[in-house]
Every structure is written in structure tokens, then in C-alpha cells.
Design a protein around this motif. Structure first.
Motif, PDB file in Angstrom:
ATOM      1  N   ILE A  28      59.808  62.462  28.117  1.00  0.00           N
ATOM      2  CA  ILE A  28      59.775  62.390  29.574  1.00  0.00           C
ATOM      3  C   ILE A  28      61.038  62.950  30.238  1.00  0.00           C
ATOM      4  CG2 ILE A  28      58.211  60.421  29.551  1.00  0.00           C
ATOM      5  CD1 ILE A  28      60.594  58.601  30.170  1.00  0.00           C
ATOM      6  N   GLY A  29      62.017  63.331  29.433  1.00  0.00           N
ATOM      7  CA  GLY A  29      63.239  63.901  29.985  1.00  0.00           C
ATOM      8  C   GLY A  29      64.217  62.881  30.528  1.00  0.00           C
ATOM      9  N   ALA A  30      64.239  61.683  29.944  1.00  0.00           N
ATOM     10  CA  ALA A  30      65.169  60.645  30.387  1.00  0.00           C
ATOM     11  C   ALA A  30      66.576  60.919  29.887  1.00  0.00           C
ATOM     12  CB  ALA A  30      64.702  59.274  29.904  1.00  0.00           C
ATOM     13  N   GLU A  31      67.562  60.475  30.660  1.00  0.00           N
ATOM     14  CA  GLU A  31      68.967  60.649  30.285  1.00  0.00           C
ATOM     15  C   GLU A  31      69.606  59.350  29.813  1.00  0.00           C
ATOM     16  OE1 GLU A  31      69.595  64.125  33.684  1.00  0.00           O
ATOM     17  OE2 GLU A  31      70.337  62.087  34.045  1.00  0.00           O
ATOM     18  N   MET A  32      68.919  58.234  30.025  1.00  0.00           N
ATOM     19  CA  MET A  32      69.339  56.920  29.541  1.00  0.00           C
ATOM     20  C   MET A  32      68.065  56.116  29.367  1.00  0.00           C
ATOM     21  SD  MET A  32      68.551  54.872  32.303  1.00  0.00           S
ATOM     22  CE  MET A  32      69.346  53.356  31.789  1.00  0.00           C
ATOM     23  N   ILE A  33      68.156  54.961  28.683  1.00  0.00           N
ATOM     24  CA  ILE A  33      66.946  54.176  28.440  1.00  0.00           C
ATOM     25  C   ILE A  33      67.196  52.683  28.610  1.00  0.00           C
ATOM     26  CG2 ILE A  33      65.866  55.865  26.901  1.00  0.00           C
ATOM     27  CD1 ILE A  33      66.724  54.119  24.524  1.00  0.00           C
ATOM     28  N   GLN A  34      66.101  51.980  28.877  1.00  0.00           N
ATOM     29  CA  GLN A  34      66.061  50.516  28.852  1.00  0.00           C
ATOM     30  C   GLN A  34      64.941  50.125  27.896  1.00  0.00           C
ATOM     31  OE1 GLN A  34      66.324  47.731  32.491  1.00  0.00           O
ATOM     32  NE2 GLN A  34      64.132  47.786  32.064  1.00  0.00           N
ATOM     33  N   VAL A  35      65.162  49.061  27.116  1.00  0.00           N
ATOM     34  CA  VAL A  35      64.182  48.635  26.123  1.00  0.00           C
ATOM     35  C   VAL A  35      64.053  47.115  26.132  1.00  0.00           C
ATOM     36  CG1 VAL A  35      64.654  50.598  24.581  1.00  0.00           C
ATOM     37  CG2 VAL A  35      65.921  48.457  24.270  1.00  0.00           C
ATOM     38  N   PHE A  36      62.953  46.640  25.569  1.00  0.00           N
ATOM     39  CA  PHE A  36      62.826  45.245  25.166  1.00  0.00           C
ATOM     40  C   PHE A  36      63.150  45.170  23.682  1.00  0.00           C
ATOM     41  CE2 PHE A  36      59.551  45.046  28.670  1.00  0.00           C
ATOM     42  CZ  PHE A  36      60.227  44.144  29.474  1.00  0.00           C
ATOM     43  N   VAL A  37      63.813  44.094  23.253  1.00  0.00           N
ATOM     44  CA  VAL A  37      64.055  43.901  21.821  1.00  0.00           C
ATOM     45  C   VAL A  37      63.256  42.725  21.280  1.00  0.00           C
ATOM     46  CG1 VAL A  37      66.336  44.988  21.812  1.00  0.00           C
ATOM     47  CG2 VAL A  37      66.147  42.528  22.283  1.00  0.00           C
TER      48      VAL A  37
END
Length: 280
Positions: A28-37
Motif C-alpha cells: 500500500i506504500g506505507a512509510e510507517m506501521i501500526q499493528v496488533f500483537v
């Protein structure tokens, strides 16, 4: 010249935090990410895979973790409160293992108990977790809510007493969600309203804005409804996101979408935000 904000997304991690998350980031061309662990809708304390953790940590990608939605440090339920402590402690540890910069936690609700009692619980149960964060570990980023029910923190003005309940601990930061702020009554569609919102946030929590959740809203300003929409497709519209990125308080702060849909829609949202950033 203002610092450039990274623009990214909450990503799907099927196949592993690094394998799935970094692949979706690239798609998607993201430069940073957020996740669930862990499961976002449960209390299970899921352990990670050391190989995936290492790959993500070594990737150099700026990463944030969102805690499960059930976490509520204002709850009158002893079970919910104990589970909230356990889940946030676990998520902070997991965040450190993957090199996350911050762990996002909703600011919670008093539900049926007096607000003052709920605020005391923050001091008694959330503050000790801030004290436990090791050097190099992720900050806790407090995310104000849309204002429904007995929410403890919805408007940017509410951030001040919330941080005061935590003794202004240096590891307590803020994650501002544009949909939540709009629903709570901040008119982000007007230049004056947007400027006032971020001026006030800067005044009450200077230097603590660590992340922005960029989400349009399906519902009107002041609706107190938390329903995200794709950028430009909701009642905030696209132009305010460009104005947001021009505000000095947002300089260099990562911007993360949590919008509906799959890769095509997420890529379109990111492309639009990047084009607005390029106009600064």
C-alpha cells in the motif's frame, strides 16, 4: 522548514508481524506501521515469534502497537481492571521486543462509577506501568475517544486532567484520532477550528503528541459516534488533513490511517495524504 511526517497505516499481519506486516506495508506504500500483537477483541496474552520479532525490529520501520479494545483503566469491574493491567504490561513488553516507538491505549470510560473514582484508578493502576517502561522501550500514547457515554477523555481539553492523574509522567504521550476529535465536537473542517484544536493540544500537552490517527468520519461533528471513513469520503473531507500537516504541533509526528477497506482503498488514502503533504 517543518519536519516531514511519515504517513502509514494499521496493517494486516497474517503470516507474521514481519512477513505479513511488512508485505502489506509495501503493497500500500506505507512509510510507517501500526499493528496488533494480540487479539484486538480479547484478553489473550499472545506470545510472539522470536524470528518475526527480530525481523521487524531490524527492519528499521517505525512501528506502533495498538492495545486490544477491551482495555479500560476506568472500569468499575475489578476483573476488567486487572485484565487491562495485564494486557497493557504484556503489550509494552511485546512492543519493546519488536522495537516499537509507542503503544496506543484508549483513554477509557468510567462506565457506571463516579468520574473521580475512575481517575483515581488511572493513578493507581496505569501510572505504575509507566514507571516500569525501560529505557528504549515504547511510550504509552493515550488516545482520546469520541465522547460517547462516560468517556474519561474525548476533547483535547480533557487531555490535561488525564495527564495530571498520571503525574505528567514523561512516558505518557498522546495519540490524536481525527475521527474521534471531530465526533467529540472539534470542527476540523474550518481553518479556525482545526488551528484551535491543535493550539490547545500543544498548550495542554506540549511535546507529547506522538502519533496521529488520520481517519475521516461517517458522522457529523459532535455526533459522539466513532465511525471511520476513507480520507475525503466523509464529513471531514480531504483539505483539513493538509491543513493539519501544516500545523507546527504536527511537524514530524507520524500519521497513521485506520480507514475501512483493503489494500486498494488504503493505498488511495495514503496517496491522497502524501499529495497533501507534498503541497506543504
Amino acid at each position: 522548514m517543518t519536519s516531514r511526517s511519515l504517513i502509514g497505516a494499521h496493517v494486516f499481519v497474517s503470516g507474521g508481524l514481519a512477513k505479513g506486516g511488512l508485505a502489506y506495508m509495501a503493497e500500500i506504500g506505507a512509510e510507517m506501521i501500526q499493528v496488533f500483537v494480540t487479539n484486538p477483541r480479547g484478553w489473550a496474552l499472545t506470545e510472539g515469534r522470536s524470528d518475526e520479532d527480530a525481523k521487524l525490529a531490524e527492519s528499521g520501520v517505525e512501528t506502533f502497537v495498538h492495545v486490544p479494545y477491551l482495555v479500560n483503566f476506568g472500569s468499575p469491574s475489578p476483573e476488567t481492571l486487572a485484565n487491562s493491567v495485564a494486557v497493557l504490561r504484556h503489550t509494552l513488553r511485546r512492543g519493546a521486543e519488536i522495537g516499537a516507538k509507542g503503544v496506543v491505549v484508549h483513554t477509557g470510560s468510567a462506565v457506571t462509577q463516579p468520574r473521580d473514582d475512575a481517575m483515581r484508578q488511572l493513578h493507581e493502576h496505569l501510572l505504575p506501568l509507566l514507571e516500569e517502561i525501560p529505557d528504549g522501550g515504547p511510550d504509552v500514547l493515550l488516545e482520546p475517544m469520541a465522547g460517547q457515554g462516560a468517556m474519561l477523555c474525548a476533547t483535547v481539553e480533557d487531555v490535561e486532567p488525564y495527564l495530571a492523574a498520571l503525574d505528567w509522567h514523561p512516558r505518557a504521550g498522546v495519540c490524536l484520532d481525527t475521527c474521534h476529535a471531530f465526533a467529540a465536537g472539534h470542527d476540523l473542517t474550518s481553518e479556525e477550528g482545526l488551528r484551535e484544536t491543535f493550539d490547545t493540544l500543544h498548550k495542554v500537552a506540549e511535546g507529547r503528541l506522538g502519533l496521529i490517527h488520520a481517519n475521516d468520519s461517517k458522522d457529523a461533528c459532535g455526533s459522539k459516534k466513532d465511525r471511520h471513513e476513507n480520507i475525503g469520503a466523509g464529513l471531514i473531507g480531504s483539505a483539513p488533513f493538509g491543513a493539519l500537516m501544516r500545523h507546527p504541533a504536527v511537524a514530524g509526528v507520524p500519521i497513521c490511517i485506520e480507514t475501512p477497506g483493503k489494500a486498494d482503498q488504503h493505498r488511495a488514502d495514503l496517496d491522497l495524504l502524501k499529495s497533501l503533504r507534498d503541497q506543504i
